[in-house]
Design a protein around this motif. Structure first.
Motif, PDB file in Angstrom:
ATOM      1  N   ASP A 189      14.284  -3.976  12.289  1.00 29.20           N
ATOM      2  CA  ASP A 189      14.459  -5.412  12.487  1.00 29.20           C
ATOM      3  C   ASP A 189      14.903  -5.734  13.911  1.00 29.20           C
ATOM      4  O   ASP A 189      15.199  -4.846  14.719  1.00 29.20           O
ATOM      5  N   THR A 192      20.629  -7.507  16.573  1.00 31.13           N
ATOM      6  CA  THR A 192      21.528  -8.636  16.845  1.00 31.13           C
ATOM      7  C   THR A 192      22.838  -8.202  17.491  1.00 31.13           C
ATOM      8  O   THR A 192      23.568  -9.030  18.030  1.00 31.13           O
ATOM      9  N   THR A 207      21.961  -5.681  12.661  1.00 35.45           N
ATOM     10  CA  THR A 207      20.689  -6.367  12.444  1.00 35.45           C
ATOM     11  C   THR A 207      20.929  -7.528  11.479  1.00 35.45           C
ATOM     12  O   THR A 207      22.022  -7.668  10.923  1.00 35.45           O
ATOM     13  N   PRO A 208      19.933  -8.363  11.230  1.00 33.80           N
ATOM     14  CA  PRO A 208      20.090  -9.413  10.205  1.00 33.80           C
ATOM     15  C   PRO A 208      20.297  -8.847   8.803  1.00 33.80           C
ATOM     16  O   PRO A 208      20.690  -9.579   7.895  1.00 33.80           O
ATOM     17  N   LYS A 209      20.043  -7.549   8.612  1.00 36.14           N
ATOM     18  CA  LYS A 209      20.159  -6.929   7.293  1.00 36.14           C
ATOM     19  C   LYS A 209      21.327  -5.959   7.186  1.00 36.14           C
ATOM     20  O   LYS A 209      21.378  -5.159   6.249  1.00 36.14           O
ATOM     21  N   LYS A 229      24.646  -8.298   5.465  1.00 32.19           N
ATOM     22  CA  LYS A 229      25.108  -9.438   6.259  1.00 32.19           C
ATOM     23  C   LYS A 229      24.504  -9.356   7.655  1.00 32.19           C
ATOM     24  O   LYS A 229      24.296  -8.268   8.191  1.00 32.19           O
ATOM     25  N   ARG A 230      24.252 -10.492   8.223  1.00 28.46           N
ATOM     26  CA  ARG A 230      23.795 -10.518   9.609  1.00 28.46           C
ATOM     27  C   ARG A 230      24.970 -10.186  10.514  1.00 28.46           C
ATOM     28  O   ARG A 230      25.985 -10.893  10.530  1.00 28.46           O
ATOM     29  N   SER A 232      26.617 -10.046  14.049  1.00 32.26           N
ATOM     30  CA  SER A 232      26.437 -10.772  15.311  1.00 32.26           C
ATOM     31  C   SER A 232      27.121 -10.104  16.493  1.00 32.26           C
ATOM     32  O   SER A 232      26.714 -10.304  17.643  1.00 32.26           O
ATOM     33  N   THR A 245      30.244 -11.086  11.643  1.00 27.21           N
ATOM     34  CA  THR A 245      29.035 -11.344  10.863  1.00 27.21           C
ATOM     35  C   THR A 245      28.903 -12.842  10.611  1.00 27.21           C
ATOM     36  O   THR A 245      29.768 -13.638  10.995  1.00 27.21           O
ATOM     37  N   ASP A 246      27.809 -13.207   9.941  1.00 30.53           N
ATOM     38  CA  ASP A 246      27.630 -14.599   9.519  1.00 30.53           C
ATOM     39  C   ASP A 246      28.494 -14.941   8.314  1.00 30.53           C
ATOM     40  O   ASP A 246      28.534 -16.092   7.881  1.00 30.53           O
ATOM     41  N   LYS A 268      31.517 -17.980  10.106  1.00 33.98           N
ATOM     42  CA  LYS A 268      30.370 -17.568  10.918  1.00 33.98           C
ATOM     43  C   LYS A 268      30.858 -17.194  12.314  1.00 33.98           C
ATOM     44  O   LYS A 268      31.297 -18.056  13.080  1.00 33.98           O
TER      45      LYS A 268
END
Length: 740
Positions: A189, A192, A207-209, A229-230, A232, A245-246, A268
């Protein structure tokens, strides 16, 4: 051993000394010129390649071969496109992480997160795989099992790896020693967040995953522990990791995850930065501002949170990126500018009609700000020596406005280095800075100072102990202004014994030497053109030790070199050089009526990089040197602007038409050489030199050892292959290059 002549002392002293010093034609390019040192090539690296260097000119010896080389990296600060990307609308390179050199013999590494996985840069190029050496009877499947860290989907993973390595059957597999594991085999992916944790030598990837970790052998997924979780942001605090994370802030310690910051108004997290000097974590909270956490120090202690909003001076409640410098100052990027926490209060720096995408701090204290309109480099006054002193002397209750600040700002854009104004990410690494732009990954190489030294014993077959050649040089990069160079070239000609007019047994010994000191400068022009200039001052003493009342055979003068260097001529990696060296007036030693020209020389060069791979680099080069000394009808040397073409049109051997052209061509020296570098550590060199006028036909051998990017040792020697005297046969050259 001494060179002995029976010429009388007096008006002919200069000629007698030169006759004894020039008994070996190999020393001089041509017998018609004076100041031999101006034409003595330097650098064991170049001399191991047949004395080529005009189109290479990429180390501190460029001041001799072609001062235009000072206009380009690694001698000069330089912008270059490292990896072009097709995507213009969204960042192909999303995040960047690095492992800096931890010791004298270590090397830096760089990882870049992309929209489709990871790429790694290892000094020369970007690769999309990790190499694994098979041990014993291990098969590809065994290596894949370790790499992916799971049995789930192992058959499909193995199939993909075999296809990536072009392994079609069992016979192909039996020949495989090294397997290339694609980076995106596990992490496919968009990246991030990415961090290299130097203490444990592990690469953490978000990653977003979810969160992943690579330990140098295989991957581990933290889906079970952290969930999908994404991620960041990832920063380290000693043995702990902070993960944004988000859906919350997490602390990773000793293999366990603990959620933090539940008291925050939003879960977030956009960015994190750890302030080591104050032991504080700053958190960019979407829609809530910037939070500060002082972590608890014991089980019975409590985390202490504080939140900065617009009322405290923060620009808005949507900070995107955080960074902290060595002074403990915190910078937050917002879409419209920066918020700066100066340890007392928040300040704002607005970027009108622009968008700030990323910020980072380099080791010199400069703040790099990536925007939609290029990059700004900001060196705060407090990060300079004078500013730090003022900061310490400032009274705690002194008003901020009463203190004079001298901040430095520099803007880089498509007009002065970058290929694109759209910059999404920035990462300083040592002296270099990397940028993710709309055109791909770009690099700003902050050149090192280079210091070089060179020694060779001349004409070893004659065994003259004090006949030797020394050279020293230093290059000083001056940012966008180019590079300055300083050099000294020295030859000791040994001791020459001459006799008096009356008594032939009255022998007198003279020590003879020459020294050339030079100041060089090179600067770059658009389209990969470089221009260089060298100013040289020389002193030649052929009669040191002369008795009182005798005429001294000494002279002093100056000369200029001017050169051009064109990179990527017609095709990539093909360089062209043209130099006119030793432009200057003639000299005399004793009799003013007897003038000798200095060796005005045309130097033409080509070089081409045949290979430029991760572990291999191979370059070939060729030079042609043509001395253009020419006397008028009265036997007086012509000025350089006439000699530079008259000597070519009217060669010494004469002739008409094609014969004259051939004779003129053969009056020069032909040099060709090659250099092969393995793993940026060992260099092997081979060269050939042909000089019909000087009666030289030689093969040169050389090698070099590169101890990281800091220190390099070089050696070269000569093997005579012609029918001439071969007085340079076995001559050894030693060189050293130090970067700091």
């Amino acid at each position: 051993m001494e060179a002995v002549t029976t010429f009388p002392i007096g008006g002919n002293l200069r000629k007698s000394l030169l006759a004894s010093l020039l008994f070996a034609p190999a020393i001089a390019m041509a017998a018609g010129s004076a100041i031999i040192t101006l034409e003595m090539p330097v650098g064991a690296r170049q001399l191991g390649m047949g004395e080529v260097g005009a189109a290479l000119a990429d180390d501190a010896t460029a001041m001799y071969y072609n001062p235009a080389g000072l206009a380009f990296g690694p001698l000069a600060d330089e912008w270059r496109m490292s990896y072009p990307a097709d995507s213009k609308k969204a960042p192909f390179f999303t995040k960047i992480a690095s492992r800096t050199k931890s010791g004298f013999f270590s090397k830096s590494e760089l990882w870049a997160g992309t929209a489709g996985g990871i790429l790694k840069y290892d000094g020369e190029q970007w690769v999309n795989y990790h190499s694994v050496t098979l041990q014993g009877n291990a098969k590809v499947r065994d290596a894949v099992r370790v790499y992916v860290g799971t049995e789930r989907g192992l058959d499909e993973f193995t199939r993909q790896v075999k296809a990536f390595n072009d392994i079609k059957n069992a016979s192909d597999e039996s020949l495989v020693v090294e397997v290339k594991m694609p980076w995106n085999l596990v992490v496919k992916d968009s990246i991030t967040a990415i961090l290299y944790e130097s203490r444990t030598e592990k690469l953490w990837v978000g990653t977003p995953k979810g969160l992943f970790r690579f330990d140098g052998k295989g991957w581990k997924s933290f889906e079970k522990e952290l969930g999908v979780k994404r991620v960041s942001s990832i920063v380290n605090q000693g043995a702990s990791l902070w993960i944004g994370t988000d859906n919350g802030l997490f602390l990773y310690r000793n293999g366990q995850f603990e959620q933090k910051g539940k008291v925050l108004p939003s879960q977030k997290i956009n960015s994190l930065t750890w302030n080591e000097s104050r032991k504080e974590l700053f958190v960019a909270v979407e829609g809530a501002g910037i939070a500060r956490l002082v972590p608890k120090k014991s089980v019975n202690d409590k985390d202490r949170w504080s939140l900065f909003t617009e009322e405290d001076g923060v620009m808005d409640l949507y900070p995107t990126v955080l960074a902290v410098d060595s002074s403990g100052h915190v910078y937050a990027a917002h879409k419209g500018g920066l918020s700066h926490f100066n340890l007392r209060k928040w300040e704002q720096v607005k970027f009108e009609n622009n968008v700030v995408n990323d910020i980072a701090v380099d080791h010199k204290g400069s703040i790099w700000i990536a925007t939609d309109k290029g990059v700004w480099r900001h060196l705060p006054d407090y990060a300079t020596a004078s500013g730090r002193k003022a900061e310490l002397e400032r009274n705690a209750d002194e008003e901020e406005g009463s203190v004079k600040r001298d901040d430095e700002w520099m803007h880089y854009h498509s007009g002065n280095g970058l290929s694109s104004n759209k910059v999404w990410a920035v990462l300083p690494q040592g002296n270099d800075v990397w940028f993710s732009t709309a055109n791909g990954m770009e690099q700003y190489k902050d050149a090192d100072y280079q210091l070089t030294a060179f020694y060779e014993k001349l004409l070893p077959i004659l065994n003259i102990p004090d006949l030797y050649h020394l050279y020293g040089g230093m290059t000083i990069p001056m940012a966008e202004w180019g590079t300055l160079g300083l050099s000294v070239n020295f030859i000791s000609f040994g001791s020459t014994v001459v006799s008096g007019d009356v008594d032939a047994d009255d022998l007198v010994a003279y020590n003879s030497s020459e020294i050339v000191g030079g100041l060089s400068y090179g600067t770059r022009f658009p389209n990969d053109w470089g221009l260089g200039l060298s100013v040289k001052f020389f002193y030649s003493d052929l009669s040191s030790g002369a008795a009182s009342g005798e005429e001294e055979a000494t002279t002093f003068g100056y000369a200029f070199d001017i050169g051009i260097l064109k990179k990527n001529l017609f095709i990539d990696r093909l360089n062209f050089a043209l130099v006119l060296a030793n432009i200057g007036p003639s000299v005399y030693y004793v009799d003013k009526s007897i003038e000798d020209p200095i060796p005005l020389t045309w130097r033409l060069g080509l070089s081409y990089e045949l290979l430029s791979l991760t572990d291999y680099k191979w370059v070939i080069a060729a030079d042609y040197n043509r001395e253009t000394v020419y006397d008028d009808a009265k036997g007086k040397p012509e000025p350089f602007y006439k000699a530079c073409w008259k000597s070519i049109v009217n060669p010494e051997r004469g002739g008409d038409g094609l014969t004259a052209a051939k004779n003129s061509l053969m009056q020069g020296v032909f040099n060709v050489g090659t250099e092969f570098i393995y793993s940026n550590t060992i260099a092997l060199r081979l060269g050939y030199l042909y000089d019909q006028t000087g009666k030289r036909q030689e093969v040169d051998f050389g090698f070099g050892f590169m101890l990281t990017d800091v220190l390099q040792f070089d050696f070269a020697t000569i093997k005579d292959v012609g029918d001439y005297d071969g007085v340079r046969d076995g001559q050894m050259r030693f060189g050293m290059l130090f970067k700091f």
